[in-house]
Design an enzyme around this catalytic site. Structure first.
Site, PDB file in Angstrom:
ATOM      1  N   THR A  63      57.789  40.771  36.203  1.00  0.00           N
ATOM      2  CA  THR A  63      58.101  40.861  37.630  1.00  0.00           C
ATOM      3  C   THR A  63      59.406  40.132  37.879  1.00  0.00           C
ATOM      4  O   THR A  63      59.502  38.925  37.655  1.00  0.00           O
ATOM      5  CB  THR A  63      56.975  40.236  38.465  1.00  0.00           C
ATOM      6  N   LEU A 114      48.517  44.370  36.492  1.00  0.00           N
ATOM      7  CA  LEU A 114      47.249  43.894  35.935  1.00  0.00           C
ATOM      8  C   LEU A 114      46.557  42.913  36.869  1.00  0.00           C
ATOM      9  O   LEU A 114      47.195  42.059  37.487  1.00  0.00           O
ATOM     10  CB  LEU A 114      47.486  43.200  34.585  1.00  0.00           C
ATOM     11  N   LYS A 156      56.590  46.440  42.591  1.00  0.00           N
ATOM     12  CA  LYS A 156      55.738  45.282  42.276  1.00  0.00           C
ATOM     13  C   LYS A 156      55.874  44.200  43.345  1.00  0.00           C
ATOM     14  O   LYS A 156      54.871  43.606  43.785  1.00  0.00           O
ATOM     15  CB  LYS A 156      56.108  44.716  40.898  1.00  0.00           C
ATOM     16  N   ASN A 211      52.562  43.079  45.712  1.00  0.00           N
ATOM     17  CA  ASN A 211      52.072  41.709  45.786  1.00  0.00           C
ATOM     18  C   ASN A 211      52.215  41.134  47.192  1.00  0.00           C
ATOM     19  O   ASN A 211      51.367  40.367  47.653  1.00  0.00           O
ATOM     20  CB  ASN A 211      52.801  40.825  44.776  1.00  0.00           C
ATOM     21  N   LEU A 235      39.557  41.490  51.899  1.00  0.00           N
ATOM     22  CA  LEU A 235      39.238  41.013  53.242  1.00  0.00           C
ATOM     23  C   LEU A 235      38.131  39.962  53.206  1.00  0.00           C
ATOM     24  O   LEU A 235      37.304  39.901  54.105  1.00  0.00           O
ATOM     25  CB  LEU A 235      38.814  42.176  54.150  1.00  0.00           C
ATOM     26  N   ARG A 236      38.091  39.131  52.173  1.00  0.00           N
ATOM     27  CA  ARG A 236      37.124  38.038  52.125  1.00  0.00           C
ATOM     28  C   ARG A 236      37.840  36.729  52.428  1.00  0.00           C
ATOM     29  O   ARG A 236      38.703  36.297  51.668  1.00  0.00           O
ATOM     30  CB  ARG A 236      36.429  37.959  50.773  1.00  0.00           C
ATOM     31  N   GLY A 267      45.861  32.124  44.730  1.00  0.00           N
ATOM     32  CA  GLY A 267      46.647  31.249  43.862  1.00  0.00           C
ATOM     33  C   GLY A 267      47.022  32.013  42.612  1.00  0.00           C
ATOM     34  O   GLY A 267      47.234  33.220  42.661  1.00  0.00           O
ATOM     35  N   CYS A 296      50.899  34.614  39.884  1.00  0.00           N
ATOM     36  CA  CYS A 296      51.643  35.783  40.377  1.00  0.00           C
ATOM     37  C   CYS A 296      51.914  35.746  41.871  1.00  0.00           C
ATOM     38  O   CYS A 296      53.059  35.556  42.289  1.00  0.00           O
ATOM     39  CB  CYS A 296      50.895  37.070  40.015  1.00  0.00           C
ATOM     40  N   LYS A 350      54.144  32.726  43.655  1.00  0.00           N
ATOM     41  CA  LYS A 350      55.556  32.642  43.238  1.00  0.00           C
ATOM     42  C   LYS A 350      56.287  33.955  43.478  1.00  0.00           C
ATOM     43  O   LYS A 350      57.496  33.965  43.744  1.00  0.00           O
ATOM     44  CB  LYS A 350      55.672  32.187  41.781  1.00  0.00           C
TER      45      LYS A 350
END
Length: 446
Positions: free
Chosen positions: A127, A159, A213, A217, A259-260, A266, A269, A272
């Site tokens: 990434t 992944l 990507k 994210n 949606l939990r 954390g 991936c 940052k």
């Protein structure tokens, strides 16, 4: 066609083993000789469900293996071996900055390129900030004896830790950023099996492949922080965020996934990557387009502090952790992984300890990594031992093992039956029926 995989961490080891499973001869390269020695024996330095078995099925020298997968530290051997070279190295956040540290990717390209004497394809999977592929393609052609015949493509990974093997062998989409028909043809051959099984292939330019990507994210992070923001409102208004999420999730435009509400995301991936995306947008003069990600990040980090405050309140009227024993169930940033990078669970545990609490942690797979990162915390061999004598129990990683715990058995060893669910996956009624005071983030008090 023979493949090499440069970098044998979480992404690289998974990709190498999966490509061997798809029938290719694969050579994995890493600069760490200890890691290479371990992989060559068919063992992993990480935990990922199903990857150990996949590795041992193909590593050369392991009894009964196909022998299609080998490992090396030699760049010349890799260059001579491979027709397609996948770059799978880490891109961490720069120390003291939001920006992405590209040094590992740059080093990989600069180490490989001088050995490329014939037409070959180098494929980035890491990434990276948008614009990196363009720059790396020029560098590759300048350093390789093959010149422009050493071509670059970009093929971002998608992944999910805990599902990495499945996501590689049966991806929900494949994205390739290419400049030539030859590069596209080579990657279609690499991914012929999943494409033949119906996996969509999206062919783009370099910039779009990089942005896919970053955008994915950012969207996932936004969805998680959105429901956590709703949890804050629910707590203020007396609502139930679990029921709220259930109701809005039935809308096909929204969906139930991610949606939990809880203590936030954390790992290595999402945090940052959204920060690096903001930093790159600023460099491009498009910083206003991503200012919302700053609030996404802020909401996410705020959840950790909120759990600490909930734990402090649970400790009693004096609002102090001093002399209190706190059991923390979970150390990894998510279940089915041993990854503790930027783990909300460990962050909360560390904050409580710094404020005087006696913290004991248990995690099914992340204990060793957690102990290296937070050596001053106490670690227990089981959930029962972690809870023994505890004044408050915090559920902070949603392992199945924790959902299946017996509240009665745990209650028999706890000093006080008081639990805080930081992941909203435990059944409140089951715990309350066993005599526990149960509280969860974004849910009404009872």
């Amino acid at each position: 066609m023979k493949l090499t995989v440069i970098g044998t961490g979480y992404l690289g080891a998974t990709h190498a083993a999966a490509m061997a499973e798809l029938g290719f001869e694969v050579l994995g390269l890493d600069i760490d000789p200890d890691k290479i020695a371990m992989l060559s024996r068919g063992h992993l330095p990480i935990y990922e469900p199903g990857l150990d078995e996949l590795l041992q099925r193909h590593v050369d020298g392991v009894a009964g293996s196909t022998g299609r997968l080998r490992f090396t530290t030699d760049w010349q051997e890799a260059a001579d071996f491979g027709d397609v070279h996948f770059v799978c190295v880490n891109t961490p956040q720069k120390r003291g900055e939001y920006a992405c540290d590209m040094s590992y990717v740059e080093s990989a390209v600069e180490s490989l390129a001088p050995h490329l004497t014939r037409p070959t394809l180098v494929v980035g999977k890491s990434t990276v900030p948008v614009g990196s592929a363009e720059r790396l393609a020029e560098r590759l052609a300048a350093l390789a004896p093959a010149g422009a015949a050493a071509e670059l493509a970009w093929n971002p990974e998608f992944l999910r830790e805990g599902f990495a093997v499945e996501d590689t062998l049966h991806p929900d989409r494949i994205v390739i950023g290419v400049r030539s028909e030859e590069a596209e043809k080579a990657l279609r051959e690499v991914y012929a099996t999943p494409i033949g099984a119906g996996t969509p292939l999206v062919v783009t330019d370099y910039a779009t492949a990089e942005l896919v990507k970053n955008a994915a994210n950012s969207f996932l992070s936004t969805k998680i922080s959105f429901i956590n923001a709703m949890a804050e409102v629910c707590e203020a208004a007396g609502g139930d965020v679990v029921k709220l999420a259930e109701a809005i999730g039935y809308d096909d435009r929204i969906g139930h996934k991610f949606l939990r509400a809880g203590i936030g995301f954390g790992g290595g991936c999402l945090p940052k990557d959204i920060r690096a995306f903001m930093a790159r947008a600023g460099e491009l003069g498009a910083d206003q387009a991503l200012t919302f990600l700053r609030e996404v990040d802020s909401i996410n980090m705020r959840r950790r502090g909120h759990m600490v405050e909930m734990a402090r309140e649970a400790c009693g009227a004096d609002g102090s952790f001093l002399g209190k024993r706190i059991a923390v169930l979970g150390a990894t940033f998510k279940p089915d992984s041993d990854d503790v990078r930027d783990s909300p669970a460990l962050n909360v545990a560390g904050q409580i300890q710094l404020q005087g609490g006696q913290v004991t942690v248990y995690d099914p797979k992340g204990m060793e990594n957690a102990a290296r990162l937070f050596p001053t915390l106490t670690y227990a061999a089981s959930a029962l031992e972690a809870v023994r004598g505890a004044d408050v129990v915090l559920h902070l990683t949603e392992w199945r093992e924790f959902r299946e715990l017996d509240p009665v058995a745990l209650g028999s060893v706890a000093a006080v039956r008081r639990i805080l669910d930081g992941r909203n996956t435990l059944d409140p009624q089951t715990w309350r029926s066993a005599g526990w005071t149960f509280r969860a983030m974004g849910r009404p008090r009872v």
